[in-house]
Design an enzyme around this catalytic site. Structure first.
Site, PDB file in Angstrom:
ATOM      1  N   SER A 103      -5.832   5.290   8.644  1.00  0.00           N
ATOM      2  CA  SER A 103      -6.134   5.204   7.226  1.00  0.00           C
ATOM      3  C   SER A 103      -7.511   5.769   6.886  1.00  0.00           C
ATOM      4  O   SER A 103      -7.773   6.943   7.093  1.00  0.00           O
ATOM      5  CB  SER A 103      -5.998   3.749   6.773  1.00  0.00           C
ATOM      6  OG  SER A 103      -6.065   3.618   5.386  1.00  0.00           O
ATOM      7  N   ASP A 242      -7.324   8.696   0.531  1.00  0.00           N
ATOM      8  CA  ASP A 242      -7.888   8.423   1.843  1.00  0.00           C
ATOM      9  C   ASP A 242      -7.107   9.189   2.896  1.00  0.00           C
ATOM     10  O   ASP A 242      -6.233  10.002   2.578  1.00  0.00           O
ATOM     11  CB  ASP A 242      -7.922   6.918   2.128  1.00  0.00           C
ATOM     12  CG  ASP A 242      -6.538   6.329   2.348  1.00  0.00           C
ATOM     13  OD1 ASP A 242      -5.563   6.909   1.842  1.00  0.00           O
ATOM     14  OD2 ASP A 242      -6.421   5.285   3.019  1.00  0.00           O
ATOM     15  N   ASP A 244      -4.695   8.714   4.989  1.00  0.00           N
ATOM     16  CA  ASP A 244      -3.230   8.736   5.031  1.00  0.00           C
ATOM     17  C   ASP A 244      -2.610   8.700   3.645  1.00  0.00           C
ATOM     18  O   ASP A 244      -1.395   8.549   3.505  1.00  0.00           O
ATOM     19  CB  ASP A 244      -2.682   7.604   5.908  1.00  0.00           C
ATOM     20  CG  ASP A 244      -2.952   6.224   5.338  1.00  0.00           C
ATOM     21  OD1 ASP A 244      -3.898   6.076   4.536  1.00  0.00           O
ATOM     22  OD2 ASP A 244      -2.220   5.278   5.691  1.00  0.00           O
ATOM     23  N   ASP A 246      -2.520   6.609   1.163  1.00  0.00           N
ATOM     24  CA  ASP A 246      -1.914   5.456   0.509  1.00  0.00           C
ATOM     25  C   ASP A 246      -2.905   4.747  -0.408  1.00  0.00           C
ATOM     26  O   ASP A 246      -2.579   3.746  -1.037  1.00  0.00           O
ATOM     27  CB  ASP A 246      -1.316   4.471   1.533  1.00  0.00           C
ATOM     28  CG  ASP A 246      -2.348   3.858   2.470  1.00  0.00           C
ATOM     29  OD1 ASP A 246      -3.532   4.263   2.428  1.00  0.00           O
ATOM     30  OD2 ASP A 246      -1.949   2.969   3.255  1.00  0.00           O
TER      31      ASP A 246
END
Length: 448
Positions: A103, A242, A244, A246
């Site tokens: 992340s 960010d 990833d 999400d």
């Protein structure tokens, strides 16, 4: 059943250090493969996506070996956002989905997140069962039943086309200049292409991943780079994802940041006006600002709070039948559209509101006055338990007494890093600072 290696968002740690080793990834893949196959007959498949970290290659190969060893067929998606994995797990009728990502963490970290066949992240109970399998002897498939692996070349394109369907059909983004920071992460190609295809003029930032620069001085946790680009290019708005994709942070035309609380307030009010906000309820975590709660209450709406972690937000939403939730950190969950936080789709909803209303970004990101909030992190050594120390407990009790009904205090361990997070809210900023500093000092002393 307690979990040992799973945290609040899958398994996470420094790459090539326990538990994020190739050996552990192989065993995790095998354990998850055995869990999802169990005694079910027929063909079984798993989809695996990743972000742009160098260690993603190692973990992808190890997971593939583990899954195929238990008879699972593996579909490799390549670099795609985390929500794309949730979407494609359902779309491709897979038994399980996996996202390899840490992340917003730096490149040296990585993680493994699992999704069930419904596209939602696994429950604590399911993760505990996988750990139980992991600790024993994992039964391999017979030689003739070993799984196959293949790459899905158009995985990103499938997700992009779906993301565009969430944008109102009668609207376009013509005339909007958007700074889009992809954090050198998983959405570095998908997000700019979607916005461009919807008519926006895109100023890309963080779209040159090299395996090491993910989240480095860019993205939703470092918005300064995008803010400078917004001002330099005279952009109408900035969108920061960010690693990833999400999470999302919105920047107005001056470069000022609006966090997830402000975006949730805007969407909740809009959806309530349209009769779309199920149960008149927004789900958010204990970290969301007290100002958000007051804003909702003033409109006859309700805030349901959960533990920190978007998975807990989603679990509460599913239990209550609610369709909007998220985190101050930028996870925005809209179960009408996605099974997990989706930074791109959340950004599209904000852009749709700009296009629909004709208002500037600054007029949309200040739905409520925030109550002053102060958050400080204290790092501690592995194995330490500073929150159990009597001086820390005393400092926390004293802080709660001093705040009384004028504010609130939240002390918690991070689920993804060895950090104690000390957060307080109070309209008396001097008192706020004293309370937080005293607790931080006690935690630091206890943590050595």
């Amino acid at each position: 059943m307690a979990r040992k290696i799973f945290g609040t968002d899958g398994v996470r740690g420094q790459a090539n250090r326990y538990p994020m080793t190739a050996e552990m990834a192989l065993r995790l893949g095998a354990a998850a493969g055995r869990y999802f196959r169990r005694d079910k007959a027929g063909v079984h498949r798993v989809v695996i996506g990743k972000d742009t970290r160098l260690s993603g290659y190692m973990l992808e190969n190890a997971l593939t070996a583990g899954f195929t060893s238990t008879g699972m067929n593996v579909l490799l998606l390549g670099p795609v956002p985390t929500p794309a994995v949730g979407f494609l797990t359902r779309s491709m009728r897979a038994d399980v989905g996996v996202m390899i990502s840490a992340s917003h963490n730096p490149h040296q970290d990585n993680g493994i997140k699992f999704f069930g066949p419904d596209g939602f992240k696994l429950s604590d109970e399911a993760e505990a069962e996988i750990e139980a399998i992991l600790e024993g002897e994992i039964e391999p498939a017979q030689p003739q039943n070993i799984g196959r692996a293949r790459r899905i070349d158009d995985a990103r394109g499938r997700y992009q086309e779906y993301a565009k369907t969430t944008f109102p059909g009668g609207l376009r983004l013509d005339g909007l200049k958007v700074v889009l920071d992809c954090a050198n992460g998983a959405a570095y190609r998908a997000a700019p292409e979607v916005l461009w295809e919807l008519g926006a003029e895109v100023v890309p930032v963080g779209v040159s991943p090299d395996g090491f620069n993910i989240n480095e001085r860019c993205g939703s946790t470092h918005t300064q780079t995008a803010a400078e680009a917004v001002v330099a290019h005279g952009a109408d708005v900035g969108i920061c994802l960010d690693g990833d994709a999400d999470r999302v942070m919105i920047l107005d035309e001056t470069g000022r940041v609006a966090d997830g609380d402000q975006l949730m307030a805007l969407l909740a009010a809009r959806w309530a006006d349209e009769g779309r906000l199920n149960g008149g309820t927004l789900v958010a975590t204990v970290m969301s600002n007290l100002g958000l709660e007051r804003f909702l209450t003033g409109r006859g709406l309700r805030l349901e709070r959960t533990a920190v972690g978007d998975r807990y937000v989603v679990e509460a939403m599913r239990r209550g039948g609610w369709n909007l939730g998220g985190e101050q950190s930028g996870h925005i969950v809209m179960t009408d559209y996605a099974t997990t936080g989706d930074g791109l789709i959340a950004g599209l909803q904000f852009l749709a509101e700009m296009a629909r209303s004709g208002r500037r970004a600054s007029g949309l990101v200040n739905s409520f006055e925030t109550v002053p909030q102060l958050l400080k992190n204290v790092r501690y050594a592995a194995g330490a338990a500073p929150l159990e120390a009597p001086p820390v407990r005393s400092a926390i009790a004293a802080g709660e007494a001093r705040l009384g009904d004028r504010g609130r205090l939240l002390i918690r361990k991070s689920g993804t890093e060895p950090l104690i997070r000390v957060m307080a809210e109070c309209e008396d900023e001097a008192l706020l600072g004293r309370v937080v500093d005293e607790i931080v000092a006690a935690v630091e002393f206890a943590a050595g």
